[in-house]
Design a protein around this motif. Structure first.
Motif, PDB file in Angstrom:
ATOM      1  N   CYS A 140     -60.110  -9.605  -9.993  1.00 63.26           N
ATOM      2  CA  CYS A 140     -60.038  -8.334  -9.344  1.00 63.26           C
ATOM      3  C   CYS A 140     -58.985  -8.258  -8.302  1.00 63.26           C
ATOM      4  O   CYS A 140     -59.253  -9.045  -7.152  1.00 63.26           O
ATOM      5  CB  CYS A 140     -61.650  -8.215  -8.965  1.00 63.26           C
ATOM      6  SG  CYS A 140     -61.598  -6.680  -7.680  1.00 63.26           S
ATOM      7  N   SER A 141     -57.780  -7.645  -8.599  1.00 62.25           N
ATOM      8  CA  SER A 141     -56.562  -7.824  -7.683  1.00 62.25           C
ATOM      9  C   SER A 141     -57.144  -7.120  -6.114  1.00 62.25           C
ATOM     10  O   SER A 141     -56.656  -7.451  -5.255  1.00 62.25           O
ATOM     11  CB  SER A 141     -55.527  -7.222  -8.132  1.00 62.25           C
ATOM     12  OG  SER A 141     -55.739  -5.722  -8.314  1.00 62.25           O
ATOM     13  N   ALA A 142     -57.899  -6.098  -6.330  1.00 63.47           N
ATOM     14  CA  ALA A 142     -58.306  -5.386  -4.971  1.00 63.47           C
ATOM     15  C   ALA A 142     -59.181  -6.341  -4.232  1.00 63.47           C
ATOM     16  O   ALA A 142     -58.989  -6.652  -3.253  1.00 63.47           O
ATOM     17  CB  ALA A 142     -59.166  -3.999  -5.180  1.00 63.47           C
ATOM     18  N   CYS A 143     -60.018  -7.118  -4.805  1.00 66.14           N
ATOM     19  CA  CYS A 143     -60.984  -8.108  -4.231  1.00 66.14           C
ATOM     20  C   CYS A 143     -60.143  -9.328  -3.776  1.00 66.14           C
ATOM     21  O   CYS A 143     -60.243  -9.699  -2.653  1.00 66.14           O
ATOM     22  CB  CYS A 143     -62.072  -8.667  -5.325  1.00 66.14           C
ATOM     23  SG  CYS A 143     -63.042  -7.104  -5.927  1.00 66.14           S
TER      24      CYS A 143
ATOM     25  N   HIS B  17     -79.971   7.220  -3.237  1.00 65.28           N
ATOM     26  CA  HIS B  17     -80.292   7.339  -1.876  1.00 65.28           C
ATOM     27  C   HIS B  17     -79.090   6.887  -1.204  1.00 65.28           C
ATOM     28  O   HIS B  17     -78.102   6.265  -1.850  1.00 65.28           O
ATOM     29  CB  HIS B  17     -81.082   6.075  -1.389  1.00 65.28           C
ATOM     30  CG  HIS B  17     -82.749   6.169  -1.813  1.00 65.28           C
ATOM     31  ND1 HIS B  17     -83.623   7.142  -1.261  1.00 65.28           N
ATOM     32  CD2 HIS B  17     -83.250   5.692  -2.873  1.00 65.28           C
ATOM     33  CE1 HIS B  17     -84.722   7.049  -1.875  1.00 65.28           C
ATOM     34  NE2 HIS B  17     -84.573   6.163  -2.858  1.00 65.28           N
ATOM     35  N   SER B  18     -78.900   7.576  -0.009  1.00 67.89           N
ATOM     36  CA  SER B  18     -77.684   7.262   0.733  1.00 67.89           C
ATOM     37  C   SER B  18     -77.786   5.835   0.918  1.00 67.89           C
ATOM     38  O   SER B  18     -78.590   5.300   1.320  1.00 67.89           O
ATOM     39  CB  SER B  18     -77.371   8.198   1.731  1.00 67.89           C
ATOM     40  OG  SER B  18     -76.697   7.576   2.849  1.00 67.89           O
ATOM     41  N   PRO B  19     -76.536   5.123   0.839  1.00 69.20           N
ATOM     42  CA  PRO B  19     -76.588   3.682   1.016  1.00 69.20           C
ATOM     43  C   PRO B  19     -76.934   3.514   2.409  1.00 69.20           C
ATOM     44  O   PRO B  19     -77.507   2.397   2.983  1.00 69.20           O
ATOM     45  CB  PRO B  19     -75.205   3.352   0.722  1.00 69.20           C
ATOM     46  CG  PRO B  19     -74.334   4.515   0.196  1.00 69.20           C
ATOM     47  CD  PRO B  19     -75.138   5.683   0.498  1.00 69.20           C
ATOM     48  N   ARG B  20     -76.859   4.342   3.455  1.00 72.16           N
ATOM     49  CA  ARG B  20     -77.001   3.982   4.776  1.00 72.16           C
ATOM     50  C   ARG B  20     -78.612   4.533   4.983  1.00 72.16           C
ATOM     51  O   ARG B  20     -79.009   4.497   6.178  1.00 72.16           O
ATOM     52  CB  ARG B  20     -76.145   4.712   5.767  1.00 72.16           C
ATOM     53  CG  ARG B  20     -74.722   3.981   5.607  1.00 72.16           C
ATOM     54  CD  ARG B  20     -73.795   4.528   6.254  1.00 72.16           C
ATOM     55  NE  ARG B  20     -72.566   3.489   6.285  1.00 72.16           N
ATOM     56  CZ  ARG B  20     -71.537   3.570   5.266  1.00 72.16           C
ATOM     57  NH1 ARG B  20     -71.850   4.706   4.215  1.00 72.16           N
ATOM     58  NH2 ARG B  20     -70.639   3.022   5.209  1.00 72.16           N
ATOM     59  N   SER B  21     -79.250   5.012   4.216  1.00 72.44           N
ATOM     60  CA  SER B  21     -80.624   5.589   4.415  1.00 72.44           C
ATOM     61  C   SER B  21     -81.714   4.372   4.602  1.00 72.44           C
ATOM     62  O   SER B  21     -81.374   3.248   4.078  1.00 72.44           O
ATOM     63  CB  SER B  21     -81.133   6.756   3.267  1.00 72.44           C
ATOM     64  OG  SER B  21     -81.576   5.902   2.070  1.00 72.44           O
ATOM     65  N   GLU B  22     -82.796   4.552   5.204  1.00 76.35           N
ATOM     66  CA  GLU B  22     -83.610   3.555   5.343  1.00 76.35           C
ATOM     67  C   GLU B  22     -84.093   3.320   4.030  1.00 76.35           C
ATOM     68  O   GLU B  22     -84.627   2.181   3.526  1.00 76.35           O
ATOM     69  CB  GLU B  22     -84.797   4.167   6.306  1.00 76.35           C
ATOM     70  CG  GLU B  22     -84.497   3.925   7.559  1.00 76.35           C
ATOM     71  CD  GLU B  22     -85.661   4.095   8.526  1.00 76.35           C
ATOM     72  OE1 GLU B  22     -86.898   3.474   8.374  1.00 76.35           O
ATOM     73  OE2 GLU B  22     -85.498   4.913   9.672  1.00 76.35           O
TER      74      GLU B  22
ATOM     75  N   ARG C 281     -70.040 -15.366   6.395  1.00 78.47           N
ATOM     76  CA  ARG C 281     -69.786 -13.677   6.839  1.00 78.47           C
ATOM     77  C   ARG C 281     -68.823 -12.931   5.692  1.00 78.47           C
ATOM     78  O   ARG C 281     -69.462 -12.018   5.555  1.00 78.47           O
ATOM     79  CB  ARG C 281     -69.035 -13.925   7.910  1.00 78.47           C
ATOM     80  CG  ARG C 281     -69.624 -14.408   9.333  1.00 78.47           C
ATOM     81  CD  ARG C 281     -68.678 -14.368  10.377  1.00 78.47           C
ATOM     82  NE  ARG C 281     -69.790 -14.779  11.669  1.00 78.47           N
ATOM     83  CZ  ARG C 281     -69.058 -15.249  12.619  1.00 78.47           C
ATOM     84  NH1 ARG C 281     -67.745 -15.421  12.777  1.00 78.47           N
ATOM     85  NH2 ARG C 281     -69.793 -15.388  13.590  1.00 78.47           N
ATOM     86  N   ILE C 282     -68.141 -13.786   5.177  1.00 84.56           N
ATOM     87  CA  ILE C 282     -67.271 -12.929   4.119  1.00 84.56           C
ATOM     88  C   ILE C 282     -68.123 -12.803   2.814  1.00 84.56           C
ATOM     89  O   ILE C 282     -67.929 -11.760   2.230  1.00 84.56           O
ATOM     90  CB  ILE C 282     -65.788 -13.621   3.821  1.00 84.56           C
ATOM     91  CG1 ILE C 282     -64.925 -12.694   3.306  1.00 84.56           C
ATOM     92  CG2 ILE C 282     -66.039 -14.814   2.779  1.00 84.56           C
ATOM     93  CD1 ILE C 282     -63.377 -12.848   3.473  1.00 84.56           C
ATOM     94  N   HIS C 283     -68.835 -13.512   2.644  1.00 84.57           N
ATOM     95  CA  HIS C 283     -69.875 -13.558   1.379  1.00 84.57           C
ATOM     96  C   HIS C 283     -70.786 -12.127   1.643  1.00 84.57           C
ATOM     97  O   HIS C 283     -70.740 -11.421   0.801  1.00 84.57           O
ATOM     98  CB  HIS C 283     -70.688 -14.708   1.104  1.00 84.57           C
ATOM     99  CG  HIS C 283     -71.793 -14.502  -0.086  1.00 84.57           C
ATOM    100  ND1 HIS C 283     -72.940 -14.026   0.129  1.00 84.57           N
ATOM    101  CD2 HIS C 283     -71.719 -14.834  -1.218  1.00 84.57           C
ATOM    102  CE1 HIS C 283     -73.552 -13.955  -0.934  1.00 84.57           C
ATOM    103  NE2 HIS C 283     -72.818 -14.541  -1.868  1.00 84.57           N
TER     104      HIS C 283
ATOM    105  N   LEU D 138     -72.199  -6.591   0.892  1.00 89.47           N
ATOM    106  CA  LEU D 138     -72.431  -5.128   1.205  1.00 89.47           C
ATOM    107  C   LEU D 138     -71.751  -4.260   0.794  1.00 89.47           C
ATOM    108  O   LEU D 138     -71.808  -2.864   0.168  1.00 89.47           O
ATOM    109  CB  LEU D 138     -72.461  -5.200   2.775  1.00 89.47           C
ATOM    110  CG  LEU D 138     -73.627  -5.691   3.422  1.00 89.47           C
ATOM    111  CD1 LEU D 138     -73.318  -6.215   5.049  1.00 89.47           C
ATOM    112  CD2 LEU D 138     -74.740  -5.025   3.127  1.00 89.47           C
ATOM    113  N   ARG D 139     -70.203  -4.517   0.605  1.00 90.48           N
ATOM    114  CA  ARG D 139     -69.314  -3.846   0.131  1.00 90.48           C
ATOM    115  C   ARG D 139     -69.584  -3.118  -1.469  1.00 90.48           C
ATOM    116  O   ARG D 139     -69.600  -2.210  -1.875  1.00 90.48           O
ATOM    117  CB  ARG D 139     -67.838  -4.180  -0.091  1.00 90.48           C
ATOM    118  CG  ARG D 139     -66.937  -3.379  -0.792  1.00 90.48           C
ATOM    119  CD  ARG D 139     -65.533  -3.886  -0.881  1.00 90.48           C
ATOM    120  NE  ARG D 139     -64.989  -4.150   0.293  1.00 90.48           N
ATOM    121  CZ  ARG D 139     -64.397  -3.108   1.160  1.00 90.48           C
ATOM    122  NH1 ARG D 139     -64.356  -1.999   0.713  1.00 90.48           N
ATOM    123  NH2 ARG D 139     -63.595  -3.409   2.362  1.00 90.48           N
TER     124      ARG D 139
END
Length: 131
Positions: free
Chosen positions: A42-45, A105-110, A82-84, A89-90
């Motif tokens: 994955c070039s972007a990764c 659900h919104s990814p940031r919702s509870e 940390r990077i893992h 999360l990404r």
């Protein structure tokens, strides 16, 4: 430094010893960077990971500044941890879960956060890791 999409390892780690049996934080870091640069399809990764190192994100530039081999090794392990988690999360935010009824659900919702804890180790497995 990124050069033509490839990491200039000799600039980043000029005196790195890459021979067998030379396992130290400097060599391990060089190995990880080379492996990501050479094998991550994955070039972007790949570029995000190498850029995170080149731009000193998540403590990358402090790894080799520690005074002892043990502290450097621990700093490398923490940076990789940390990077893992950043990558996890990404991925999660880009593909956030649905509930049992198929509602997004919104990814940031509870509700979404309760469905999946992407941190490693999970809070359930290591509550002391997430104070």
């Amino acid at each position: 430094e990124l050069v033509g999409g490839k990491l200039a390892l000799q600039a980043a780690i000029p005196d790195g010893d890459f021979s067998p049996g030379s396992a130290d934080a400097r060599g391990a870091l060089a190995f990880v960077l080379r492996a990501v640069d050479g094998f991550l399809t994955c070039s972007a990764c790949r570029l995000r990971f190498l850029e995170a190192h080149a731009k000193c994100r998540y403590g990358a530039c402090g790894i080799l500044k520690h005074s002892t081999p043990l502290l450097r090794a621990k700093a490398l392990a923490v940076w990789l941890w940390r990077i893992h988690n950043v990558v996890s999360l990404r991925v999660w935010l880009n593909n956030y879960p649905t509930d049992s009824e198929g509602a997004n659900h919104s990814p940031r919702s509870e509700a979404a956060q309760a469905l999946l804890d992407r941190r490693w180790p999970s809070f359930r497995d290591c509550p002391g890791c997430w104070r």
